[in-house]
Design a protein around this motif. Structure first.
Motif, short mmCIF file in Angstrom:
data_model
loop_
_atom_site.label_atom_id
_atom_site.label_comp_id
_atom_site.label_asym_id
_atom_site.label_seq_id
_atom_site.Cartn_x
_atom_site.Cartn_y
_atom_site.Cartn_z
N LYS A 324 0.82 -1.21 0.00
CA LYS A 324 0.00 0.00 0.00
C LYS A 324 0.85 1.26 0.00
O LYS A 324 0.49 2.28 -0.60
CB LYS A 324 -0.92 -0.02 1.22
CG LYS A 324 -1.97 1.07 1.23
CD LYS A 324 -2.90 0.89 2.41
CE LYS A 324 -4.00 1.94 2.41
NZ LYS A 324 -4.93 1.76 3.55
N LYS A 325 2.00 1.22 0.63
CA LYS A 325 2.89 2.39 0.68
C LYS A 325 3.71 2.52 -0.60
O LYS A 325 4.02 3.63 -1.02
CB LYS A 325 3.82 2.28 1.89
CG LYS A 325 3.09 2.29 3.23
CD LYS A 325 4.06 2.06 4.36
CE LYS A 325 3.33 2.01 5.71
NZ LYS A 325 4.27 1.73 6.83
N PRO A 328 0.52 2.59 -4.12
CA PRO A 328 -0.81 2.94 -3.58
C PRO A 328 -1.93 2.91 -4.60
O PRO A 328 -3.10 2.74 -4.24
CB PRO A 328 -0.60 4.36 -3.02
CG PRO A 328 0.57 4.89 -3.78
CD PRO A 328 1.45 3.72 -4.06
#
Length: 597
Positions: A324-325, A328
């Motif tokens: 997710k980082k 994204p």
């Protein structure tokens, strides 16, 4: 008139000095205390010390100087009895706790260094007596390694045969698939284990292809990529322990073996890790179709046992905390689905922990499909039959990018062949049927442990480890029995050779017979369930632990800490514990490794 003015001026000045002196008295006392407290030895308190009136100060020949001395003397008298306060109990407790922490850290580091040194510098081994019996152990799993760990190898000529030259700590295998733990951290070389035994043990990295229980020989073959002039041979045995485990069960479902990833070996975890990143990078490819992105980022896990549940939790953590980082734009489309044929996941846990796991998965957006049986698998879809609440059945098609098959065990070909040779094993379907001493029924001098044996217990690592420990005690007692019987026979034959020594020999024989009865009193194997643990994601775990006469069920973040500490303590060696702990710290500080290889 002038003299009157001068007198008035003097009176005003005196009054001013008086008012100033009175006003600064508290501050003067405080200011002079620092310079006079260490030098004074007076013990008279401020309350009992006389203070000069203002008129006496005004009439002093030295004026303000006498006033300063008086202030200093008065404050010193008042401050003298004040002693330094002793530290409170809380402060003392924290001080000792801090010291204990430093000492524990120092001792821990010292223990690790000593353990590493002893591993690198083991004691010299001796060659066992060739006249002793040959004990062959097949496999290097939980049962076989637990046996080796407690077996006194000086009593036998021990031979270990396995296609892999390491022991694998399987409970942490799901963590390897996402880079939370490196695979080397949960592997222990078998030769390192054998090097620390008293008597030397032979090890052959080979696959056992056939067991001829009539001739008491095992046929083995070299299955490595590099082969020598001899690729197949035979190994004779007097006693045989089979601990080869089981293979993945596909239940005859078309396409499972060709399109699924399993989770039993290190190579399985590596393949899953590679495929996860393949799906992620392909989904992030320029101008990728929207429906194809949804398929690639849909991870399907078949099997609601501890392995399947832990893998689903680790997978969700991997995307939420790392992908997710880094990527994204695709992370919101990631999805995990868990398929289970039974009505619930984790059927071996209590009802409240099952409910807690299902609610936690709901919060983590992990979809659970219970009462769902897979019927067919293709390279992109799973076709399954769902039993609806009203009892009706319907077919669904689930597209996927990664499919992990984590359910069921099947009998290995080696075991099937042995079962076909033994008439007493004709009715057995799940493995070698054994008695209460783990002896293979219908065969002599053959024992079986772990997933390849049917002893009436669940096929878990905990069961296999206890079975291996039981056999080690059994074999050690058998060796002691033979030694005692031999000694008794020797003493009995020499009983009448030396006149006058009969009483001493008779007493020794009686003592040996008592010891022999104690050694021979070996109770049958009885499994002691210590509890069940499972990680469910979001730094939460569930535990169903046996305690006294009942079970203690718990779940949450504190249970997650217990889960980690329990698995650390269960690791085979200090080396494994240190490496696993460092991997956890590294992943927490720097995140999981998202490289493809």
């Amino acid at each position: 008139m002038a003299s009157y003015s001068r007198a008035l001026t003097r009176f005003g000045a005196a009054a001013t000095r008086l008012s100033v002196a009175e006003a600064v008295r508290p501050y003067a006392n405080f200011a002079t205390a620092a310079a006079t407290t260490t030098a004074t030895t007076a013990t008279t308190s401020y309350a009992t010390r006389p203070v000069l009136p203002s008129s006496a100060i005004l009439s002093s020949a030295r004026g303000p100087v006498s006033l300063s001395r008086q202030f200093a003397r008065t404050y010193a008298d008042a401050a003298a009895p004040v002693s330094k306060k002793k530290p409170g109990k809380i402060r003392t407790t924290f001080k000792w706790l801090w010291r204990a922490t430093y000492l524990s850290l120092f001792l821990g580091v010292g223990a690790v260094i000593y353990n590493g040194y002893s591993d690198r510098h083991p004691e010299e081994q001796f060659a066992p007596d060739p006249e002793k019996k040959t004990l062959v152990i097949l496999g290097t799993g939980w049962g076989s390694v637990s046996l080796l760990k407690k077996l006194d190898t000086a009593n036998y000529n021990v031979v270990v045969i396995s296609p892999r030259n390491y022991f694998l700590f399987t409970p942490l295998l799901p963590s390897c698939t996402t880079g939370n733990i490196e695979h080397r951290s949960i592997m222990e070389p078998v030769r390192q284990i054998l090097r620390h035994k008293k008597a030397a043990v032979k090890f052959y990295e080979a696959e056992a292809t056939k067991i001829d229980y009539e001739r008491k020989v095992i046929k083995i073959s070299d299955n490595s990529d590099i082969k020598g002039t001899i690729n197949e041979t035979e190994v004779p045995y007097d006693m045989l322990v089979i601990g080869v485990g089981a293979e993945n069960a596909t239940f005859g479902i078309p396409g499972v073996r060709e399109n699924s990833c399993f989770l039993k070996e290190i190579r399985d975890a590596q393949a899953i890790r590679t495929k996860i990143m393949d799906c992620v990078e392909t989904a992030a490819f320029k101008d990728q179709d929207s429906s194809e992105i949804d398929r690639l980022l849909h991870m399907v896990v078949v099997g609601g046992g501890p392995t399947g549940v832990e893998f689903a939790g680790e997978l969700r953590d991997f995307f939420d905390e790392d992908i997710k980082k880094l990527i994204p734009e695709i992370s919101p489309r990631f999805k995990v689905t868990l398929i289970e044929a039974l009505p619930t996941v984790l059927p071996m846990f209590s009802k409240q922990l099952i409910d807690y796991t299902e609610s936690t998965f709901k919060e983590e957006h992990i979809e659970i499909k219970t009462k769902t049986m897979v019927k067919k698998v293709t390279d992109k879809t799973v076709e399954a039959q769902v039993t609806n609440p009203d009892g009706s059945k319907s077919m669904i098609t689930i597209p996927y990018g990664l499919l992990v098959w984590a359910t069921g065990n099947a009998v290995r070909p080696l075991i099937k062949d042995l079962m076909s040779q033994i008439p007493a094993q004709k009715e057995s379907r799940r493995g070698l049927a054994v008695n209460e001493y783990l002896v293979v029924q219908g065969a002599r001098d053959i024992w079986a442990v772990g997933d390849c044996a049917v002893a009436g217990y669940a096929p878990t690592a905990q069961v296999a480890a206890q079975e291996g420990g039981f056999l080690a005690r059994l074999f050690n007692n058998m060796a002691k029995t033979e030694a005692l019987e031999s000694r008794i026979k020797e003493l009995s034959s020499n009983l009448n050779l030396k006149p006058g020594n009969t009483a001493e020999i008779t007493a020794e024989i009686e003592g040996l017979e008592k010891q022999l009865r104690r050694v021979q009193d070996v109770k049958p194997f009885n499994y002691s369930h210590q509890g069940s643990l499972a990680y469910i994601g979001s730094e939460k775990a569930v535990a169903d632990i046996a305690w006294l006469n009942g079970n203690v069920a718990s779940g949450g973040k504190l249970t997650y800490l217990f889960w980690r500490s329990a698995y650390l303590s269960m690791c085979f060696s200090t080396r494994n514990r240190v490496l696993v702990a460092l991997d956890w710290i590294k992943a927490k500080l720097y995140g999981r490794d998202v490289s493809r290889e």
